[in-house]
Scaffold this motif. Structure first.
Motif, PDB file in Angstrom:
ATOM      1  N   UNK A 115     -31.033 -12.428  16.612  1.00  0.00           N
ATOM      2  CA  UNK A 115     -32.238 -12.254  15.818  1.00  0.00           C
ATOM      3  C   UNK A 115     -31.900 -11.453  14.559  1.00  0.00           C
ATOM      4  N   UNK A 116     -32.371 -11.933  13.456  1.00  0.00           N
ATOM      5  CA  UNK A 116     -32.108 -11.274  12.184  1.00  0.00           C
ATOM      6  C   UNK A 116     -33.129 -10.172  11.914  1.00  0.00           C
ATOM      7  N   UNK A 117     -32.667  -9.099  11.294  1.00  0.00           N
ATOM      8  CA  UNK A 117     -33.582  -8.048  10.855  1.00  0.00           C
ATOM      9  C   UNK A 117     -34.362  -8.577   9.652  1.00  0.00           C
ATOM     10  N   UNK A 118     -35.413  -7.877   9.268  1.00  0.00           N
ATOM     11  CA  UNK A 118     -36.186  -8.272   8.083  1.00  0.00           C
ATOM     12  C   UNK A 118     -35.310  -8.296   6.834  1.00  0.00           C
ATOM     13  N   UNK A 162     -30.895 -13.664   3.509  1.00  0.00           N
ATOM     14  CA  UNK A 162     -30.593 -15.062   3.804  1.00  0.00           C
ATOM     15  C   UNK A 162     -31.471 -16.001   2.974  1.00  0.00           C
ATOM     16  N   UNK A 163     -32.750 -15.684   2.842  1.00  0.00           N
ATOM     17  CA  UNK A 163     -33.638 -16.513   2.025  1.00  0.00           C
ATOM     18  C   UNK A 163     -33.187 -16.530   0.570  1.00  0.00           C
ATOM     19  N   UNK A 203     -25.111 -18.572   7.905  1.00  0.00           N
ATOM     20  CA  UNK A 203     -26.367 -18.003   8.415  1.00  0.00           C
ATOM     21  C   UNK A 203     -26.181 -17.081   9.612  1.00  0.00           C
ATOM     22  N   UNK A 204     -24.988 -17.006  10.163  1.00  0.00           N
ATOM     23  CA  UNK A 204     -24.764 -16.148  11.336  1.00  0.00           C
ATOM     24  C   UNK A 204     -24.551 -14.703  10.895  1.00  0.00           C
ATOM     25  N   UNK A 205     -25.445 -13.829  11.297  1.00  0.00           N
ATOM     26  CA  UNK A 205     -25.381 -12.427  10.876  1.00  0.00           C
ATOM     27  C   UNK A 205     -24.091 -11.750  11.326  1.00  0.00           C
ATOM     28  N   UNK A 220     -24.293 -14.925   4.582  1.00  0.00           N
ATOM     29  CA  UNK A 220     -24.975 -15.192   3.310  1.00  0.00           C
ATOM     30  C   UNK A 220     -24.040 -15.643   2.186  1.00  0.00           C
ATOM     31  N   UNK A 221     -22.785 -15.897   2.493  1.00  0.00           N
ATOM     32  CA  UNK A 221     -21.848 -16.394   1.488  1.00  0.00           C
ATOM     33  C   UNK A 221     -21.918 -17.912   1.440  1.00  0.00           C
TER      34      UNK A 221
END
Length: 150
Positions: free
Chosen positions: A1-4, A10-11, A95-97, A103-104
């Motif tokens: 789960x991603x943090x805010x 990511x967006x 997309x994997x934290x 985010x690259x």
């Protein structure tokens, strides 16, 4: 789960990816033209054939400070396209934290030649290339990257 915070990052990265990818084709053709390589547009379908020419053009070129970021981006475009075309891969945002590349903009998803789970950060390779002292060797960097991932 991603943090805010991760979700927002990511967006932003995914929105930036759309602009990056939309600019890729035209910018890469323009770069190849500026290096004096013709027919420049064929780099979009035959990047491997352009490697020796781009390698030779970039080997000893002096890059002015104001052009450095642009050259790095253009080389990233070329490096990414080289691996995407040669290994039937694709461009994507990581997309994997848990990934060090979170985010690259990456290339991967290869169908042949490289493992399907291999991932390449084209801008990081472009930076590694530009940090080499002259004479730089783009073809060797590409060969070493391919060998490292196999």
């Amino acid at each position: 789960m991603l943090s805010n915070e991760q979700e927002q990052l990511l967006q932003q990265s995914q929105a930036g990816f759309d602009a990056y990818y939309d600019a890729l084709g035209g910018a890469l053709v323009n770069f190849v033209e500026r290096l004096g390589i013709q027919p420049a547009h064929e780099v979009l379908t035959n990047a491997a054939e352009y490697l020796p020419y781009i390698d030779a053009a970039m080997r000893t070129i002096v890059i002015r400070d104001e052009s450095w970021q642009w050259v790095k981006t253009m080389l990233g475009y070329f490096i990414g396209e080289y691996f995407v075309q040669g290994n039937a891969g694709c461009w994507y945002v990581e997309t994997r934290a848990e990934s060090p590349h979170f985010c690259r903009i990456m290339v991967g998803g290869f169908e042949h030649g490289l493992p399907a789970d291999a991932a390449i950060d084209p801008e990081a390779l472009a930076l590694a290339f530009l940090e080499q002292s002259a004479p730089r060797e783009l073809a060797k960097l590409m060969e070493d990257t391919q060998a490292r991932l196999c």
